[in-house]
Scaffold this motif. Sequence first.
Motif, PDB file in Angstrom:
ATOM      1  N   THR A 157      -0.858 -19.302  -3.723  1.00  0.00           N
ATOM      2  CA  THR A 157      -0.692 -18.764  -2.376  1.00  0.00           C
ATOM      3  C   THR A 157      -0.794 -19.861  -1.318  1.00  0.00           C
ATOM      4  O   THR A 157      -0.575 -19.597  -0.132  1.00  0.00           O
ATOM      5  CB  THR A 157      -1.758 -17.679  -2.087  1.00  0.00           C
ATOM      6  N   PHE A 180       8.124 -16.324  -6.006  1.00  0.00           N
ATOM      7  CA  PHE A 180       7.714 -15.019  -5.479  1.00  0.00           C
ATOM      8  C   PHE A 180       8.980 -14.189  -5.265  1.00  0.00           C
ATOM      9  O   PHE A 180       9.930 -14.649  -4.620  1.00  0.00           O
ATOM     10  CB  PHE A 180       6.977 -15.155  -4.140  1.00  0.00           C
ATOM     11  N   ASP A 183       8.369 -12.044  -0.993  1.00  0.00           N
ATOM     12  CA  ASP A 183       7.718 -12.461   0.249  1.00  0.00           C
ATOM     13  C   ASP A 183       8.348 -11.695   1.408  1.00  0.00           C
ATOM     14  O   ASP A 183       7.690 -11.344   2.376  1.00  0.00           O
ATOM     15  CB  ASP A 183       7.886 -13.966   0.473  1.00  0.00           C
ATOM     16  N   SER A 184       9.651 -11.458   1.290  1.00  0.00           N
ATOM     17  CA  SER A 184      10.374 -10.594   2.222  1.00  0.00           C
ATOM     18  C   SER A 184      10.734  -9.315   1.492  1.00  0.00           C
ATOM     19  O   SER A 184      11.167  -9.348   0.343  1.00  0.00           O
ATOM     20  CB  SER A 184      11.650 -11.290   2.706  1.00  0.00           C
TER      21      SER A 184
END
Length: 279
Positions: A157, A180, A183-184
């Motif tokens: 992170t 990831f 993330d959006s």
Amino acid sequence: MLKQIYKRLNFKNFLQIFLLFSPLAQAAKLAIVIDDVGYRVKGDLEILSLPKEVSVAIIPAAPYAEERATDAYAQKRDILIHLPMEPKSKKFIEVGVKIGDSEEKIRKLVESARSRVPYAIGLNNHMGSGATSDLATMQHLMNVLKENALFFLDSKTIGSSVAAKTAREFGVKTLERDIFLDDSDLLSDVQKQFALAIQYARKNGVAVVIGHPRKNTISVLKQNLAQLPKDIELIGVGALWRNEKVVPEKPFIMIFEQEPALTSVPPYESVPLLRGIPK
């Protein structure tokens, strides 16, 4: 007998056999972990409807933590403890690892987490930009994980995380997140991230991907995992920790058209300009 087989097969036959099996030898591995499982029944059940190779990371404080762990275990799905850790920001976190926690405090925390998330084979961090950047805190955590024979996945992170490096120094089997997914939350962004994960796996041989039980994430996974490219192999995250190898169900025997070279069949003959020929 072999000579007869050699003559029966031509180069085209051999090429077809080789191309049929070559993806097995070259398949890139895709490991997907879904964090934050245990809070919402609908999202959780949709995640558990995905292929069993999709692993789940369950927050111990979640209301359905133990139930989801039991469900996942029944499916033979890999389970992780998704342990909250202190971020650099002042965001609220559930009971978890804080910067400066003693080893004994972390030991009790992990023991409690294991009772809430049975069958877990490993642990990854929920948030934790602060805690994973603090060496002393990570040293305490890794000593406890080693005692409990738990693997560690660094969710990364923050770029300054020392968690994975410290885990390896303590002899804890370790992985790091590569991509990831969400993330959006935009559908187009999740789709782009999944495509990026495929590219990353092809380039590096392995991609460790983290996502969450969100509507668009679930939609993208359902669609793409049902039509995964043949050169990509979906695996449980535990297979990477255990260094498992995929072996074809039947042995692959390559049969060549050409007869053995004269120099490899007795009586051996020396051929001018060739090196290493037995005389």
